[in-house]
Design a protein around this motif. Structure first.
Motif, PDB file in Angstrom:
ATOM      1  N   VAL A   1       0.838  -1.414   0.314  1.00 39.74           N
ATOM      2  CA  VAL A   1       0.062   0.295  -0.086  1.00 39.74           C
ATOM      3  C   VAL A   1       0.708   1.508   0.223  1.00 39.74           C
ATOM      4  CG1 VAL A   1      -1.748   1.253   1.143  1.00 39.74           C
ATOM      5  CG2 VAL A   1      -1.383  -1.372   1.344  1.00 39.74           C
ATOM      6  N   GLU A   2       0.559   1.790  -1.075  1.00 37.92           N
ATOM      7  CA  GLU A   2       1.781   2.607  -0.899  1.00 37.92           C
ATOM      8  C   GLU A   2       1.134   4.506   0.804  1.00 37.92           C
ATOM      9  OE1 GLU A   2       3.634   4.081  -3.430  1.00 37.92           O
ATOM     10  OE2 GLU A   2       3.743   2.574  -4.856  1.00 37.92           O
ATOM     11  N   GLU A   3       0.249   4.599   0.374  1.00 36.61           N
ATOM     12  CA  GLU A   3       0.014   5.432   1.336  1.00 36.61           C
ATOM     13  C   GLU A   3      -1.087   4.616   2.457  1.00 36.61           C
ATOM     14  OE1 GLU A   3      -0.375  10.406   2.104  1.00 36.61           O
ATOM     15  OE2 GLU A   3      -0.346   9.180   0.354  1.00 36.61           O
ATOM     16  N   LEU A   4      -0.898   4.881   3.740  1.00 37.43           N
ATOM     17  CA  LEU A   4      -2.397   4.611   4.558  1.00 37.43           C
ATOM     18  C   LEU A   4      -2.105   5.705   5.908  1.00 37.43           C
ATOM     19  CD1 LEU A   4      -4.577   2.919   5.886  1.00 37.43           C
ATOM     20  CD2 LEU A   4      -2.618   1.888   7.374  1.00 37.43           C
ATOM     21  N   ASN A   5      -3.540   6.408   5.497  1.00 34.93           N
ATOM     22  CA  ASN A   5      -3.413   7.833   6.560  1.00 34.93           C
ATOM     23  C   ASN A   5      -4.268   7.589   7.328  1.00 34.93           C
ATOM     24  OD1 ASN A   5      -3.925  10.132   7.664  1.00 34.93           O
ATOM     25  ND2 ASN A   5      -3.909  11.491   6.241  1.00 34.93           N
ATOM     26  N   LEU A   6      -3.408   7.738   9.469  1.00 33.36           N
ATOM     27  CA  LEU A   6      -5.090   7.189   9.621  1.00 33.36           C
ATOM     28  C   LEU A   6      -5.006   8.223  11.100  1.00 33.36           C
ATOM     29  CD1 LEU A   6      -4.107   3.305  10.237  1.00 33.36           C
ATOM     30  CD2 LEU A   6      -6.420   4.169   9.167  1.00 33.36           C
ATOM     31  N   THR A   7      -4.941   9.779  10.288  1.00 37.02           N
ATOM     32  CA  THR A   7      -4.761  10.436  11.568  1.00 37.02           C
ATOM     33  C   THR A   7      -5.724  10.794  12.427  1.00 37.02           C
ATOM     34  OG1 THR A   7      -3.478  11.568  10.015  1.00 37.02           O
ATOM     35  CG2 THR A   7      -3.790  13.055  11.033  1.00 37.02           C
ATOM     36  N   SER A   8      -5.685  11.125  13.489  1.00 35.27           N
ATOM     37  CA  SER A   8      -7.464  11.428  14.498  1.00 35.27           C
ATOM     38  C   SER A   8      -7.959  11.042  14.330  1.00 35.27           C
ATOM     39  CB  SER A   8      -7.251  12.856  13.887  1.00 35.27           C
ATOM     40  OG  SER A   8      -8.625  13.159  14.960  1.00 35.27           O
ATOM     41  N   CYS A   9      -7.847   9.020  14.191  1.00 31.43           N
ATOM     42  CA  CYS A   9      -7.892   8.119  14.334  1.00 31.43           C
ATOM     43  C   CYS A   9      -8.749   6.987  15.365  1.00 31.43           C
ATOM     44  CB  CYS A   9      -8.342   7.490  13.291  1.00 31.43           C
ATOM     45  SG  CYS A   9      -8.250   7.670  11.830  1.00 31.43           S
ATOM     46  N   ASN A  10      -8.324   7.502  16.763  1.00 33.67           N
ATOM     47  CA  ASN A  10      -8.551   7.441  17.954  1.00 33.67           C
ATOM     48  C   ASN A  10      -7.553   5.832  17.760  1.00 33.67           C
ATOM     49  OD1 ASN A  10     -11.341   8.640  17.359  1.00 33.67           O
ATOM     50  ND2 ASN A  10     -11.025   9.199  19.639  1.00 33.67           N
ATOM     51  N   LEU A  11      -7.005   5.939  17.219  1.00 34.76           N
ATOM     52  CA  LEU A  11      -5.698   4.136  17.763  1.00 34.76           C
ATOM     53  C   LEU A  11      -5.629   4.326  18.810  1.00 34.76           C
ATOM     54  CD1 LEU A  11      -4.709   4.575  14.398  1.00 34.76           C
ATOM     55  CD2 LEU A  11      -5.997   3.102  14.858  1.00 34.76           C
ATOM     56  N   ASP A  12      -5.281   3.198  19.426  1.00 34.92           N
ATOM     57  CA  ASP A  12      -4.570   2.345  20.365  1.00 34.92           C
ATOM     58  C   ASP A  12      -4.128   1.112  20.489  1.00 34.92           C
ATOM     59  OD1 ASP A  12      -6.702   1.228  20.790  1.00 34.92           O
ATOM     60  OD2 ASP A  12      -7.928   1.115  22.463  1.00 34.92           O
ATOM     61  N   THR A  13      -3.183   0.753  21.210  1.00 37.35           N
ATOM     62  CA  THR A  13      -2.374  -0.544  21.908  1.00 37.35           C
ATOM     63  C   THR A  13      -2.886  -1.308  20.312  1.00 37.35           C
ATOM     64  OG1 THR A  13      -1.342   0.908  23.694  1.00 37.35           O
ATOM     65  CG2 THR A  13      -1.106  -1.750  23.026  1.00 37.35           C
ATOM     66  N   SER A  14      -4.292  -1.849  21.315  1.00 38.19           N
ATOM     67  CA  SER A  14      -5.091  -2.743  20.857  1.00 38.19           C
ATOM     68  C   SER A  14      -5.595  -2.685  19.129  1.00 38.19           C
ATOM     69  CB  SER A  14      -6.091  -3.031  21.042  1.00 38.19           C
ATOM     70  OG  SER A  14      -7.446  -1.995  21.174  1.00 38.19           O
ATOM     71  N   SER A  15      -5.701  -1.183  18.420  1.00 39.56           N
ATOM     72  CA  SER A  15      -5.648  -1.001  17.331  1.00 39.56           C
ATOM     73  C   SER A  15      -4.647  -1.416  16.643  1.00 39.56           C
ATOM     74  CB  SER A  15      -6.529   0.686  17.215  1.00 39.56           C
ATOM     75  OG  SER A  15      -7.078   0.278  17.819  1.00 39.56           O
ATOM     76  N   LEU A  16      -3.766  -0.958  16.932  1.00 40.44           N
ATOM     77  CA  LEU A  16      -2.316  -1.491  16.480  1.00 40.44           C
ATOM     78  C   LEU A  16      -1.946  -2.628  15.967  1.00 40.44           C
ATOM     79  CD1 LEU A  16       0.104   0.965  17.690  1.00 40.44           C
ATOM     80  CD2 LEU A  16      -1.159   1.564  15.481  1.00 40.44           C
ATOM     81  N   ARG A  17      -2.784  -4.044  16.902  1.00 42.46           N
ATOM     82  CA  ARG A  17      -2.048  -5.404  17.450  1.00 42.46           C
ATOM     83  C   ARG A  17      -2.753  -5.411  15.830  1.00 42.46           C
ATOM     84  NH1 ARG A  17      -2.884  -5.109  23.208  1.00 42.46           N
ATOM     85  NH2 ARG A  17       0.107  -5.262  24.601  1.00 42.46           N
ATOM     86  N   ILE A  18      -3.779  -4.889  16.107  1.00 40.85           N
ATOM     87  CA  ILE A  18      -5.139  -6.239  14.938  1.00 40.85           C
ATOM     88  C   ILE A  18      -4.571  -5.686  13.674  1.00 40.85           C
ATOM     89  CG2 ILE A  18      -7.878  -6.001  14.167  1.00 40.85           C
ATOM     90  CD1 ILE A  18      -8.437  -4.755  16.685  1.00 40.85           C
ATOM     91  N   LEU A  19      -4.598  -4.610  13.183  1.00 36.18           N
ATOM     92  CA  LEU A  19      -3.140  -3.877  12.534  1.00 36.18           C
ATOM     93  C   LEU A  19      -2.658  -4.273  11.709  1.00 36.18           C
ATOM     94  CD1 LEU A  19      -5.272  -0.315  12.061  1.00 36.18           C
ATOM     95  CD2 LEU A  19      -6.206  -1.931  11.184  1.00 36.18           C
TER      96      LEU A  19
END
Length: 992
Positions: A745-763
């Motif tokens: 994927v050239e670019e993934l923009n997840l700015t201001s998406c309320n991400l947390d540690t569990s979100s990063l694990r899923i993604l």
């Protein structure tokens, strides 16, 4: 393993489908129950344990054994009285043991929870908690008289009158007569079957002492058998443990309760000419005759009977055989709804195994928001009159908030499809009608048409005229009018309810807004949306096709006798029309695909919230001041409509709909997907707004077509989801959809998406494949940085540009990132702008920076760095082989530090430091870049601190301008000064 479980595989599926359809069960005192309804899953799921309807065994009482038992009874009748007394005691002991075994089997059978209910926590049990629905005593006159205006006020007034508890149903009536037969009726979704189920479980556990023996029967099961059978044989066929109870079954001192669930499934004839009298439990008669004679009190007259049925079938039992009528009104009290939601959503383990620490607070918050929305007299409170919709609300919230698996275990379309199977199963609308049309098929043709026309005209409120146009315009026969009458009495309130908005009390809305979009989608996908020419052409094609078969036989005979050459030509002409029409029918599927694609990419819906947030708001409400009644409402949004269309075409949902009588063939689904592919992929390449792109990804998830999804995802080189609130469900959807391919994927923009540690694990698997990764403004702390370290150190990581600006990384987070820099081989740009590093954090990064061989640009702006830390970083950067640019603006750097950094030369030191807007006596080449960064981040930075830094920059610009003699440079300084003053002015106005 209990005997109930041993006989499970021998029982026919679906014998007690009514059992799990509603949400409310029985208990004498007010307590709490949440197992009102369970989502049907796969054929081998937990629902199998509930479906076969009290059929506890398939072991049959053999005729030889029964004959021997009766012969032995006759022989004992001539024995002395002492022997008879002894035998009587033995029989009583045997009967007591048999009843205990019967209770144990029933309890094991009904206490088993299907997989769909286990999602609400391992402690969830029908036996443990229960909420009583409101039961109102009624009469045949009230049932037969025309219903009043269907408004919320009338529903409340009716349900509050003559309330009676289930314990008191068999009390004496107003005339002092003992009630033996009770008819318990209610519309679809009010909780009839679950009420009976809880009643049986209570009896098994000794909480229903009025009866010594309870024998439940499913009328659906009885309707499938027409062979004569005796009552004794019927009981032993269903419940082998009761073999020893049969001799005392007709004794007057044994208090027996027969339960007949779903009487609408049986066609009963109470005329003597239709059903003969029978008082012998050993006499074989049709099952319907057994039911009739039990209700007549001609067979086992002392037994009590409770019958559950829909309102349209109440009149099948003559009033003289009914001691009491009782109507289940569901949750007409809002407090009952709150109690239901609180207990179901607060079950331990409801939020899953991986979020035990934070689950309690989130569950309490959900219950609180839902309660507030109910108190506002919202439309959802009217919907939750029906316990089934309470189940749907809880299941939807559980899907929205507690889905963390990849891929998600459910789809939203699957929840709604299972919900409909839960309430309708394969029921026919009217068992007396010769067409035997399924209830769901009738709903799709009629209510679906109303829903579709509402979606096309963006309308959610429907008048009486709208209803007449959809339900009555094509009524031509007596049978159609009868079906409509049954639908009105039994099903109408399940889908449509009076509107609660002031001034619209006499209009109707769909009980749950999303149900309108689901039924509209089902109406289109089933091909019910046809023009008059298409309908006439289909009927004519079928007629000609049938006639051509008969004519072919005649022509083949004639051609053997008379060798006429024109006969084969005539025969082929007869076949032309059906073949031609079959080709035209393929155009219908193209139209379905076109409708789906067109609705999915409507530009007027581009900037709405994504559909998952819309569903969440419709259930929990929108926080803030309520809309004034005179205020013009917003336009209605129907973005779920195309998503449901795609979801209905998935294999699992088509299989469930097949059971409901709504068939969608594999070929039709394949052709629709094929026709839709080009249009959908072409539109997805246009650069969709963030919320619309999330809807598109959710559509691909609901569609459940891996090949289609893979081809669609390959065209997405840039994925911009900035400002979309990425809940665990949305992260799971994104990971699942993107996981169908392995492309970068050239670019993934997840700015201001309320991400947390569990979100990063899923993604995590998706992030590995992204070259440019935007994670700004997500409150990612040290724990999240640990996940990012694991990401950057992974051997398959291709991230070259990582932006972590405006996250509370801190010193510990900097330690993890420094470790990642030391071992990473792909990263060329790292932004740690405004991440609270401090001198220590920057120092840690500087120490590990020397081990990195690929980084080219590092942004440490706005991190409270002093001269020492800034110069330490720059010294390391000088020796770095590839790092040529370091951002250090908006830090606490003194004049001496500024002069030291200004002395850096790219050609000599190999690095450039971006600190101020000036470079000696000239304007910095990067002044516009620095100001753009400040402008973009103004909403997220401390305004007072930004104002102070801008004031320092302005002083530095003015001082440098005075030092230069070049008019050209002075003009450049003045231009930059004007931009800084402009920003300062904006800050001043906003503070006022």
């Amino acid at each position: 393993m209990s005997r109930a479980m041993q006989c499970q595989s021998c029982l026919p599926w679906g014998s007690w489908m009514q059992l799990s359809r509603s949400l409310i069960g029985y208990k004498g005192t007010r307590s709490v129950c949440l197992c009102a309804a369970s989502v049907p899953g796969e054929m081998d799921s937990g629902l199998e344990l509930l479906a076969p309807a009290f059929l506890m065994t398939d072991t049959l009482f053999s005729r030889r054994g029964l004959a021997g038992y009766e012969r032995g009874s006759q022989e004992h009748s001539v024995q002395p009285s002492s022997s008879r007394h002894s035998l009587s005691q033995l029989r009583n002991v045997a009967s007591s043991d048999a009843i205990k075994k019967h209770q144990k089997s029933l309890s094991a059978w009904f206490s088993h929870q299907p997989n769909e209910e286990r999602q609400f926590g391992p402690s969830f049990s029908l036996d443990a908690v229960h909420v009583d629905p409101v039961i109102r005593e009624s009469s045949l006159e009230q049932i037969l008289k025309p219903s009043p205006d269907l408004t919320i006020q009338n529903q409340l007034q009716q349900s509050c009158r003559q309330v009676i508890s289930l314990q008191n149903l068999f009390d004496v009536d107003a005339c002092g007569r003992q009630v033996k037969n009770v008819v318990l009726y209610g519309t679809v979704g009010t909780g009839k079957s679950t009420l009976i189920k809880k009643m049986v479980v209570d009896w098994c556990h000794g909480r229903l002492p009025r009866f010594e023996l309870v024998i439940p029967f499913s009328c659906e099961d009885l309707s499938h058998s027409h062979a004569p059978i005796s009552l004794r044989r019927l009981i032993t066929k269903k419940y082998q443990h009761l073999r020893d109870v049969l001799p005392v079954l007709s004794a007057s001192n044994l208090k027996v309760l027969f339960i007949l669930n779903g009487l609408e499934r049986l066609n009963l004839d109470f005329r003597l000419a239709g059903t003969e009298l029978c008082c012998d439990p050993n006499e074989p008669v049709p099952p319907s005759a057994i039911v009739v004679n039990l209700l007549r009190k001609y067979l086992l007259p002392e037994a009590s009977i409770i019958v559950t049925t829909r309102p349209s079938a109440v009149r099948r039992i003559p009033g003289k055989y009914v001691g009491r009528y009782a109507e289940i009104c569901g949750f007409s009290d809002t407090n009952l709804q709150k109690l239901y939601f609180q207990m179901r959503l607060s079950q331990p383990g409801c939020s899953g195994e991986h979020s035990v620490g934070s689950s309690s607070g989130e569950q309490e918050n959900l219950v609180e928001m839902l309660s507030r929305n109910l108190e506002r007299h919202n439309q959802i409170a009217a919907a939750c009159f029906l316990p089934s919709y309470c189940w749907l609300v809880c299941t939807t919230l559980h899907f929205l908030y507690f889905t963390r698996t990849v891929p998600p275990s459910q789809t939203l379309t699957g929840i709604y499809t299972s919900f409909l199977r839960l309430n309708f199963s394969g029921e026919v609308l009217d068992s007396t009608d010769p067409t035997s049309i399924s209830m769901m098929k009738y709903v799709a043709k009629t209510v679906g048409k109303l829903a579709y026309e509402g979606v096309m005209s963006r309308k959610t409120c429907f008048s009486e005229i709208d209803l007449q146009q959809c339900f009555e315009v094509e009524m031509k026969t007596e049978s159609e009018l009868n079906l409509l009458e049954v639908f009105r009495s039994d099903v109408f309130r399940f889908f449509l309810t009076p509107c609660v908005q002031p001034g619209k009390e006499h209009t109707f809305v769909f009980t749950i807004p999303a149900m309108q979009e689901y039924l509209a989608a089902l109406y289109v996908v089933l091909g019910e949306k046809k023009t008059l020419a298409q309908r006439v052409g289909k009927e004519l094609s079928e007629v000609i096709g049938k006639v051509s078969e008969d004519v072919a036989v005649v022509l083949s005979i004639i051609s053997k006798v008379l060798p006429l050459r024109f006969l084969p030509v005539l025969f082929n002409l007869l076949k032309i029309f059906p073949r031609y029409f079959s080709r035209l029918s393929g155009k219908d599927r193209d139209a379905i695909a076109h409708t789906m694609a067109e609705e999915l990419f409507k530009e007027e819906d581009y900037y709405n919230d994504d559909v998952l947030d819309q569903i969440n708001s419709s259930i929990l409400g929108v926080e803030g001041p309520m809309r004034h009644p005179d205020e013009v409402p917003d336009d209605e949004v129907f973005e779920l409509f195309p998503i449901f269309m795609g979801g209905i075409l998935s294999r699992r949902n088509r299989a469930i709909l097949e059971q409901l009588g709504c068939s969608i063939k594999n070929l039709a689904a394949f052709e629709i997907a094929k026709a839709m592919k080009k249009t959908v992929i072409r539109n997805s390449r246009k650069g969709l707004p963030s919320s619309e792109l999330m809807d598109y990804l959710f559509f691909l998830h609901e569609f459940q077509n891996e090949r289609f999804t893979a081809e669609a995802v390959r065209s997405l080189r840039t994925v911009n989801l900035s400002s979309v609130k990425m809940t665990p469900l949305k992260c799971s959807v994104l990971a699942s959809v993107m996981g169908t391919t392995c492309h970068e994927v050239e670019e993934l923009n997840l700015t201001s998406c309320n991400l947390d540690t569990s979100s990063l694990r899923i993604l995590f698997p998706v992030l590995l494949r992204c070259k440019v990764l935007h994670l700004q403004l997500n409150s990612l702390g040290s724990d999240a940085c640990k996940e990012i370290r694991n990401l950057l150190l992974h051997d398959k990581c291709v991230v070259s540009n990582l932006r972590l600006a405006n996250n509370p990384v801190g010193e510990q987070g900097a330690q993890y990132l420094a470790e990642a820099l030391a071992g990473n081989r792909s990263l060329t740009y790292l932004s740690l702008l405004h991440t609270a590093l401090g001198d220590r954090g920057a120092g840690v990064i500087a120490q590990h920076l020397a081990e990195n061989q690929h980084l080219q640009e590092l942004n440490l702006g706005y991190n409270s760095l002093t001269d020492t830390a800034a110069l330490q970083v720059v010294e390391v950067a000088k020796k770095h082989t590839t790092l040529d640019k370091v951002h250090l603006y908006f830090n606490d750097i003194s004049e001496d530090g500024k002069r030291a950094l200004d002395s850096l030369r790219m050609d000599r030191d190999g690095v450039r430091a971006l600190v101020f807007l000036t470079a000696g006596t000239d304007v910095s080449d990067y002044w516009s870049h620095i100001l753009n960064v400040v402008q973009k981040n103004l909403p997220f930075w401390d305004r007072e601190r930004v104002r102070q830094h801008l004031a320092l920059l302005l002083q530095d610009l003015e001082s440098s301008r005075k030092q230069t003699a070049s008019p050209w440079r002075k003009a450049k300084f003045l231009r930059v000064e004007s931009e800084v003053k402009k920003m300062l002015g904006e800050l001043q106005r906003e503070s006022l």
